[in-house]
Design a protein around this motif. Structure first.
Motif, mmCIF file in Angstrom:
data_model
loop_
_atom_site.group_PDB
_atom_site.id
_atom_site.type_symbol
_atom_site.label_atom_id
_atom_site.label_comp_id
_atom_site.label_asym_id
_atom_site.label_seq_id
_atom_site.Cartn_x
_atom_site.Cartn_y
_atom_site.Cartn_z
ATOM 1 N N LEU A 1 -0.597 15.217 13.821
ATOM 2 C CA LEU A 1 -1.513 14.392 13.022
ATOM 3 C C LEU A 1 -1.010 12.955 12.905
ATOM 4 O O LEU A 1 -1.593 12.145 12.196
ATOM 5 N N GLY A 2 0.100 12.659 13.580
ATOM 6 C CA GLY A 2 0.567 11.279 13.609
ATOM 7 C C GLY A 2 1.734 10.979 12.687
ATOM 8 O O GLY A 2 2.018 9.817 12.419
ATOM 9 N N ALA A 3 2.413 12.046 12.204
ATOM 10 C CA ALA A 3 3.596 11.802 11.365
ATOM 11 C C ALA A 3 4.720 11.248 12.238
ATOM 12 O O ALA A 3 4.945 11.735 13.344
ATOM 13 N N THR A 4 5.410 10.250 11.747
ATOM 14 C CA THR A 4 6.551 9.700 12.484
ATOM 15 C C THR A 4 7.765 10.599 12.277
ATOM 16 O O THR A 4 7.767 11.456 11.393
ATOM 17 N N ASP A 5 8.788 10.387 13.095
ATOM 18 C CA ASP A 5 10.043 11.125 12.911
ATOM 19 C C ASP A 5 10.587 10.866 11.513
ATOM 20 O O ASP A 5 11.108 11.763 10.852
ATOM 21 N N GLY A 6 10.451 9.607 11.072
ATOM 22 C CA GLY A 6 10.953 9.233 9.751
ATOM 23 C C GLY A 6 10.260 10.018 8.643
ATOM 24 O O GLY A 6 10.897 10.430 7.678
ATOM 25 N N TYR A 7 8.959 10.242 8.812
ATOM 26 C CA TYR A 7 8.178 10.976 7.809
ATOM 27 C C TYR A 7 8.721 12.390 7.639
ATOM 28 O O TYR A 7 8.978 12.853 6.525
ATOM 29 N N MET B 1 0.804 -1.205 0.000
ATOM 30 C CA MET B 1 0.000 0.000 0.000
ATOM 31 C C MET B 1 0.848 1.271 0.000
ATOM 32 O O MET B 1 0.594 2.159 -0.806
ATOM 33 N N PRO B 2 1.872 1.367 0.870
ATOM 34 C CA PRO B 2 2.662 2.602 0.860
ATOM 35 C C PRO B 2 3.313 2.840 -0.501
ATOM 36 O O PRO B 2 3.376 3.979 -0.959
ATOM 37 N N GLU B 3 3.754 1.765 -1.187
ATOM 38 C CA GLU B 3 4.370 1.910 -2.501
ATOM 39 C C GLU B 3 3.418 2.589 -3.470
ATOM 40 O O GLU B 3 3.750 3.546 -4.134
ATOM 41 N N ARG B 4 2.183 2.073 -3.482
ATOM 42 C CA ARG B 4 1.190 2.598 -4.387
ATOM 43 C C ARG B 4 0.855 4.035 -4.036
ATOM 44 O O ARG B 4 0.748 4.895 -4.891
ATOM 45 N N ALA B 5 0.754 4.256 -2.734
ATOM 46 C CA ALA B 5 0.405 5.599 -2.288
ATOM 47 C C ALA B 5 1.463 6.585 -2.745
ATOM 48 O O ALA B 5 1.160 7.666 -3.224
ATOM 49 N N LEU C 1 -4.145 15.805 4.469
ATOM 50 C CA LEU C 1 -2.906 15.571 5.215
ATOM 51 C C LEU C 1 -2.928 14.326 6.116
ATOM 52 O O LEU C 1 -2.019 13.487 6.019
ATOM 53 N N PRO C 2 -3.948 14.159 6.971
ATOM 54 C CA PRO C 2 -3.918 12.976 7.853
ATOM 55 C C PRO C 2 -3.909 11.669 7.069
ATOM 56 O O PRO C 2 -3.248 10.712 7.464
ATOM 57 N N LEU C 3 -4.625 11.645 5.948
ATOM 58 C CA LEU C 3 -4.696 10.412 5.155
ATOM 59 C C LEU C 3 -3.349 10.127 4.506
ATOM 60 O O LEU C 3 -2.902 8.983 4.446
ATOM 61 N N ARG C 4 -2.723 11.181 4.010
ATOM 62 C CA ARG C 4 -1.421 10.983 3.360
ATOM 63 C C ARG C 4 -0.364 10.592 4.381
ATOM 64 O O ARG C 4 0.511 9.772 4.105
ATOM 65 N N ILE C 5 -0.428 11.182 5.571
ATOM 66 C CA ILE C 5 0.523 10.810 6.623
ATOM 67 C C ILE C 5 0.345 9.336 6.979
ATOM 68 O O ILE C 5 1.304 8.612 7.208
ATOM 69 N N ALA C 6 -0.921 8.899 6.986
ATOM 70 C CA ALA C 6 -1.193 7.498 7.325
ATOM 71 C C ALA C 6 -0.876 6.571 6.153
ATOM 72 O O ALA C 6 -1.004 5.355 6.281
ATOM 73 N N VAL D 1 -11.928 14.948 10.894
ATOM 74 C CA VAL D 1 -12.898 13.865 10.776
ATOM 75 C C VAL D 1 -12.579 12.907 9.634
ATOM 76 O O VAL D 1 -12.965 11.744 9.654
ATOM 77 N N VAL D 2 -11.832 13.387 8.638
ATOM 78 C CA VAL D 2 -11.685 12.643 7.387
ATOM 79 C C VAL D 2 -11.077 11.251 7.604
ATOM 80 O O VAL D 2 -11.386 10.309 6.876
ATOM 81 N N GLY D 3 -10.235 11.105 8.611
ATOM 82 C CA GLY D 3 -9.603 9.800 8.844
ATOM 83 C C GLY D 3 -10.449 8.861 9.685
ATOM 84 O O GLY D 3 -9.960 7.818 10.113
ATOM 85 N N ARG D 4 -11.721 9.198 9.933
ATOM 86 C CA ARG D 4 -12.620 8.413 10.791
ATOM 87 C C ARG D 4 -11.930 8.030 12.096
ATOM 88 O O ARG D 4 -11.680 6.847 12.362
ATOM 89 N N PRO D 5 -11.620 9.049 12.917
ATOM 90 C CA PRO D 5 -10.858 8.779 14.129
ATOM 91 C C PRO D 5 -11.663 8.017 15.171
ATOM 92 O O PRO D 5 -12.888 8.087 15.176
ATOM 93 N N SER D 6 -10.946 7.303 16.044
ATOM 94 C CA SER D 6 -11.598 6.602 17.150
ATOM 95 C C SER D 6 -11.857 7.564 18.304
ATOM 96 O O SER D 6 -12.713 7.320 19.140
#
Lengths: 301, 223
Positions: A213-219, A1-5, B106-111, B156-161
């Motif tokens: 937003l949850g970005a890792t250090d690596g990101y 998935m990450p590759e495709r993304a 952004l949140p979706l791309r980060i994920a 909201v876009v990432g359907r958070p818990s």
């Protein structure tokens, strides 16, 4: 998935705004200057190495033997002293060729010092034997003793001593060149680190948002590293290209000393080293940015 | 699930430590729960949301968010948790150099979601908050209310818990505020735990629900 993304992600998506925070002027310019210096140092090192090789191949394999009063009878009885020495030399294993210079050759050699008197047969000149070694030099002291027994007063001179001194000098120059390369690499890393820090300071808020937003250090580190890698590679490419005309001019000047008066050839170290400069700069850019950003990010929870 | 046991928060550390902003909080929000977060300005509402958003770690006490103990978690363990939390900030915190679309994406791309899904989800989300026509606009070109809607869409876009909102209706008119409440309730109905900090008494009156009340960094009651 990450590759495709990754493949589908818009190419110009610059979430941290690094195209402006890490400008495309200062960093490449400074790295270009570093690469220019590195190219010169590399050329110095390669040039010194080429001279050492040439000298060692040529002159180190040669001996000069002087026989005073060559026409007198040898100590052993039969023949002249010169004949006895030549016979002895030719019998030594490892000596490829022993050639007594004719009086005309000798006269030509000495004319600059003795003028027309060099051709005077009455002048008591020693005979000079030019010896070419085929293998490693034999023990010169032992050889000298044996020749001295057959013809007392015979001198054995190795040109290797001079070559060795010159070689040592050239090797020192080479070491200096490598030192310069190391310093240049260090300064380049420092330049990238300073640039990265400035970028981090300028984009602090964006990084905090992306981090939240949850970005890792690596990101985050990857985004900085990608930018600095490209900028450093570009700068090094420009710097290397700028050094080429200078190196070409130097190569032409050095050619006669390396025994190739007509053709200036490129030593292998240089042929490999110059194209490697942008690659090494890219590597420095990547590693430095990764380390700097990851260190900085540790302040965030 | 969210649980706080004796949680205190103090900004800074060592000699630069400031006064404690949260004192000995004990509270539990069950999975899929809804809570208003109420209290006067400076009571610590934003600080509590920052704790739940994993922007700060508790100075003391035990904090469990989405089933993970935060105090003992390594830095590497937090990003996956953050990706399951959506937050609407009072000051929006949009990236100024990105379009509304890219901010929401952004949140979706980060994920690391596939770009096809990103496009579909973001387009749908922008349509829902009524910003389809403004998707290429930068935040500076948007009104306060529009920026707030972009911030909501991004949360909201990432359907958070776990969905957190700090004064999310501050820049919205009544109609928009109602739409937002419907969205938050819908997210809650789909299983998200929702915490909304607000001063908007009318909104709370129209949508009654359990509240966490803070005063001077202390819990008044956990109704």
């Amino acid at each position: 998935m990450p590759e495709r993304a990754r493949r589908l992600r818009p190419a110009r998506f610059d979430d941290l705004g690094l195209r402006r925070a890490l400008g495309d002027r200062m960093l490449p310019l400074l790295v270009a200057a570093m690469a220019f210096l590195a190219a010169l140092a590399l050329a110095g090192s390669a040039g010194a190495a080429a001279l050492v090789r040439h000298w060692q191949e040529g002159a180190a394999a040669a001996l000069t033997v002087q026989v005073p009063a060559p026409g007198d009878a040898a100590a052993g009885g039969t023949g002249t002293r010169l004949d006895a020495v030549l016979a002895l030399l030719r019998a030594v294993p490892g000596i490829g060729d022993a050639h007594a210079l004719s009086s005309a050759e000798l006269g030509a050699l000495l004319r600059p010092w003795l003028g027309d008197a060099a051709g005077d047969p009455a002048l008591p000149l020693p005979a000079v034997i030019a010896v070419r070694m085929a293998a490693a030099a034999p023990d010169l002291t032992a050889l000298g003793a044996r020749l001295g027994a057959a013809a007392p007063g015979t001198l054995v001179e190795s040109q290797g001593v001079w070559v060795e001194r010159l070689t040592r000098l050239a090797r020192s120059l080479q070491a200096c060149a490598w030192l310069v390369l190391a310093v240049v690499a260090g300064v380049a890393a420092a330049v990238v680190a300073v640039g990265t820090r400035a970028g981090l300071a300028a984009r602090r808020e964006a990084i905090e948002i992306v981090h939240g937003l949850g970005a890792t250090d690596g990101y985050v580190a990857r985004r900085f590293a990608r930018r600095t890698t490209a900028l450093a590679a570009l700068g090094a490419l420009l710097g290397t290209l700028a050094a080429l005309p200078v190196l070409a001019a130097l190569a032409v000047m050095v050619a006669p000393f390396a025994g190739k008066p007509d053709a200036a050839t490129v030593p292998a170290e240089l042929a490999l080293g110059l194209p490697a400069l942008p690659v090494i700069a890219a590597l420095i850019g990547w590693l430095t940015a990764q380390a700097t950003v990851r260190r900085w990010l540790r302040r965030l929870p | 699930m969210v649980r706080l046991e004796g949680v205190s928060l103090q900004y800074g550390s060592g000699r630069r430590a400031g006064p404690a902003v949260l004192h000995e909080l004990d509270l539990t929000i069950p999975e899929g729960g809804f809570r208003w977060l109420r209290g006067p300005s400076g009571a610590g509402k934003t600080s509590l949301l920052r704790l739940l958003n994993l922007t700060v770690r508790p100075t003391r006490g035990r904090l469990v968010v989405l089933g993970s103990e935060i105090g003992g978690a390594t830095r590497a363990e937090l990003p996956p948790l953050r990706q399951r939390i959506g937050m609407v900030f009072q000051d929006f915190r949009l990236l100024p150099h990105l379009s509304a679309f890219d901010n929401v994406a952004l949140p979706l791309r980060i994920a690391g979601r596939p770009e096809g899904q990103v496009r579909a989800d973001v387009t749908e989300m922008l349509r829902w908050v009524g910003l389809s026509r403004r998707s290429d606009a930068r935040p500076a070109a948007l009104s306060g209310g529009e920026q707030q809607r972009v911030a909501i869409a991004r949360a909201v876009v990432g359907r958070p818990s776990l969905l957190l909102a700090d004064e999310p209706t501050g820049n919205l008119d009544d109609t928009q505020a109602e739409r937002l409440m419907l969205l938050l309730k819908e997210m809650n109905r789909l299983g998200a735990t929702v915490v909304v900090a607000t001063h908007n008494e009318a909104l709370v009156a129209r949508h009654p629900g359990p509240a966490i009340r803070l005063e001077s960094g202390r819990l008044r009651d956990d109704a």
